[in-house]
Design an enzyme around this catalytic site. Sequence first.
Site, PDB file in Angstrom:
ATOM      1  N   CYS A   1      -0.512   5.968   9.896  1.00 19.12           N
ATOM      2  CA  CYS A   1       0.699   5.274  10.356  1.00 19.12           C
ATOM      3  C   CYS A   1       0.352   3.974  11.057  1.00 19.12           C
ATOM      4  CB  CYS A   1       1.446   6.097  11.390  1.00 19.12           C
ATOM      5  SG  CYS A   1       2.183   7.576  10.798  1.00 19.12           S
TER       6      CYS A   1
ATOM      7  N   CYS B   1       2.052  -2.169  15.567  1.00 17.81           N
ATOM      8  CA  CYS B   1       1.938  -1.860  14.137  1.00 17.81           C
ATOM      9  C   CYS B   1       1.296  -3.012  13.375  1.00 17.81           C
ATOM     10  CB  CYS B   1       3.326  -1.577  13.564  1.00 17.81           C
ATOM     11  SG  CYS B   1       3.294  -1.207  11.798  1.00 17.81           S
TER      12      CYS B   1
ATOM     13  N   CYS C   1       6.766  -6.787   6.722  1.00 17.74           N
ATOM     14  CA  CYS C   1       7.875  -6.112   7.404  1.00 17.74           C
ATOM     15  C   CYS C   1       8.741  -7.129   8.131  1.00 17.74           C
ATOM     16  CB  CYS C   1       7.344  -5.085   8.403  1.00 17.74           C
ATOM     17  SG  CYS C   1       8.654  -4.042   9.100  1.00 17.74           S
TER      18      CYS C   1
ATOM     19  N   CYS D   1       3.568   8.559   0.784  1.00 17.70           N
ATOM     20  CA  CYS D   1       4.106   7.662   1.794  1.00 17.70           C
ATOM     21  C   CYS D   1       4.212   6.292   1.121  1.00 17.70           C
ATOM     22  CB  CYS D   1       3.156   7.638   2.984  1.00 17.70           C
ATOM     23  SG  CYS D   1       3.619   6.436   4.229  1.00 17.70           S
TER      24      CYS D   1
ATOM     25  N   GLU E   1       0.832  -1.193   0.000  1.00 10.34           N
ATOM     26  CA  GLU E   1       0.000   0.000   0.000  1.00 10.34           C
ATOM     27  C   GLU E   1       0.874   1.254   0.000  1.00 10.34           C
ATOM     28  OE1 GLU E   1      -3.899  -1.877   2.211  1.00 10.34           O
ATOM     29  OE2 GLU E   1      -2.413  -0.925   3.476  1.00 10.34           O
TER      30      GLU E   1
ATOM     31  N   CYS F   1       7.241  -4.704  15.647  1.00  8.96           N
ATOM     32  CA  CYS F   1       6.687  -3.714  16.580  1.00  8.96           C
ATOM     33  C   CYS F   1       5.255  -4.123  16.957  1.00  8.96           C
ATOM     34  CB  CYS F   1       6.674  -2.336  15.930  1.00  8.96           C
ATOM     35  SG  CYS F   1       8.298  -1.829  15.338  1.00  8.96           S
TER      36      CYS F   1
HETATM   37  N1  SAH Z   1       9.899   0.621   9.623  1.00  4.32           N
HETATM   38  C1  SAH Z   1      10.072   2.045   9.475  1.00  4.32           C
HETATM   39  C2  SAH Z   1       9.105   2.642   8.490  1.00  4.32           C
HETATM   40  C3  SAH Z   1       7.650   2.568   8.911  1.00  4.32           C
HETATM   41  S1  SAH Z   1       7.185   4.159   9.339  1.00  4.32           S
HETATM   42  C4  SAH Z   1       9.998   2.688  10.841  1.00  4.32           C
HETATM   43  O1  SAH Z   1       9.668   2.011  11.792  1.00  4.32           O
HETATM   44  O2  SAH Z   1      10.306   3.861  10.943  1.00  4.32           O
HETATM   45  C5  SAH Z   1       5.714   3.961  10.168  1.00  4.32           C
HETATM   46  C6  SAH Z   1       5.677   4.860  11.384  1.00  4.32           C
HETATM   47  O3  SAH Z   1       4.429   4.681  12.032  1.00  4.32           O
HETATM   48  C7  SAH Z   1       6.734   4.488  12.369  1.00  4.32           C
HETATM   49  O4  SAH Z   1       7.190   5.628  13.047  1.00  4.32           O
HETATM   50  C8  SAH Z   1       5.960   3.592  13.313  1.00  4.32           C
HETATM   51  O5  SAH Z   1       6.582   3.462  14.561  1.00  4.32           O
HETATM   52  C9  SAH Z   1       4.638   4.311  13.376  1.00  4.32           C
HETATM   53  N2  SAH Z   1       3.528   3.450  13.770  1.00  4.32           N
HETATM   54  C10 SAH Z   1       3.439   2.115  13.646  1.00  4.32           C
HETATM   55  N3  SAH Z   1       2.249   1.692  14.114  1.00  4.32           N
HETATM   56  C11 SAH Z   1       1.575   2.781  14.517  1.00  4.32           C
HETATM   57  C12 SAH Z   1       0.289   3.001  15.058  1.00  4.32           C
HETATM   58  N4  SAH Z   1      -0.555   1.990  15.250  1.00  4.32           N
HETATM   59  N5  SAH Z   1      -0.082   4.270  15.338  1.00  4.32           N
HETATM   60  C13 SAH Z   1       0.756   5.302  15.097  1.00  4.32           C
HETATM   61  N6  SAH Z   1       1.981   5.165  14.592  1.00  4.32           N
HETATM   62  C14 SAH Z   1       2.395   3.919  14.298  1.00  4.32           C
END
Ligand code: SAH
Length: 347
Positions: free
Chosen positions: A339, A121, A114, A107, A94, A118
């Site tokens: 995000c 996420c 991935c 984005c 996406e 985390c």
């Molecule tokens: N793997 C990379 C790129 C993904 S960026 C990274 O971690 O930076 C996606 C961003 O959204 C990251 O900052 C991640 O920590 C954040 N993120 C992930 N899940 C989220 C959620 N449920 N709510 C808000 N931010 C989230």
Amino acid sequence: MQIEKKDIRAVSKEQLRDFFVAHGDKAFRGNQVYEWLWSKGAHSFEDMTNLSKTTRLMLETNFVINHIKVDTMQRSEDGTVKNAVRLHDGLVVESVLIPTLTRTTACVSSQVGCSLDCNFCATARLKRMRNLEPAEIYDQVIAIDKESRLYHNHPLSNIVFMGMGEPLMNYNNVLKAIEMITSPEGLGMSPKRIMVSTSGVPKMIKKLADDDVKFKLAVSLHSAIDEIRARIMPFSANFPLADLRESLEYWYRKTKSKISYEYVVWEGINDDQASIDALVKFCKYVPCKVNLIEYNPIDDGEFQQASQAAIEAYIKALESNGIVVKVRRSRGKDIDAACGQLANKEA
Ligand code: SAH
């Protein structure tokens, strides 16, 4: 036996020139094809109208052009657009277009699924299926650029690598894609308008600095306390904050480019004074700014957005220590485009 044809966009300009010479044509023909592929975005050899029919046929026999296809496009009530992008092997990633008054940001995804884990996420649940090719990353940008022109009457202004995947775990392909995005032979975009976001892989952050990249770097920090970080981002147990800090100091010494820290405040996880103090301390190591991101629930209730008072306590502490802090409101939540919400629900 059918021999699998090579994706022509995995071939460099030099290799294309050599290919034509080896087939009794001029090296210059390679430049023409390269231009069709990248700056003109040709989807088929048929489209390459300044080549003879024989040349086009010869290309057809030797190569394929693996193009992405935007399967579905969802528009949020706030103007955000989410593309479900079908890859040549049927997998889906996406990408998102985020419009504001002054800019439109793409984005984009760097992996299918991935590599990381985390807990907050949605993409992490998919596991990593494969890395994206440079052309597959490039095509996502082109698709969003078109949508930006169509819906907002101007070209794409910024790109963030904050879609699915960990860009630094697909290092070479991400860098190749950015090379084409910034090259005059591709999109010609300034690297200053591109931000790569990493969950923090120290070795690769140092490599970025050594490779003298010109784009910006964001780090998804979420906690400046090792135990908490390792609980919510388990892989980070292998990358202690001391190592992350050292890699970021190295980055700054070489690039003189400020870091952006991405940070979500969750109730009962990092909404206490010790977490605030640790972040303030961490922010003093390298010039930076902090983006406090609103939490987008991924429906299991383990994580809850912290109270407004907790967010304000963070802002107050950071600002009184001279650290720039911005609160980032979610965009495209109603279409699962925010995000951490990218998880191919429609696929
Ligand atoms: N793997 C990379 C790129 C993904 S960026 C990274 O971690 O930076 C996606 C961003 O959204 C990251 O900052 C991640 O920590 C954040 N993120 C992930 N899940 C989220 C959620 N449920 N709510 C808000 N931010 C989230």
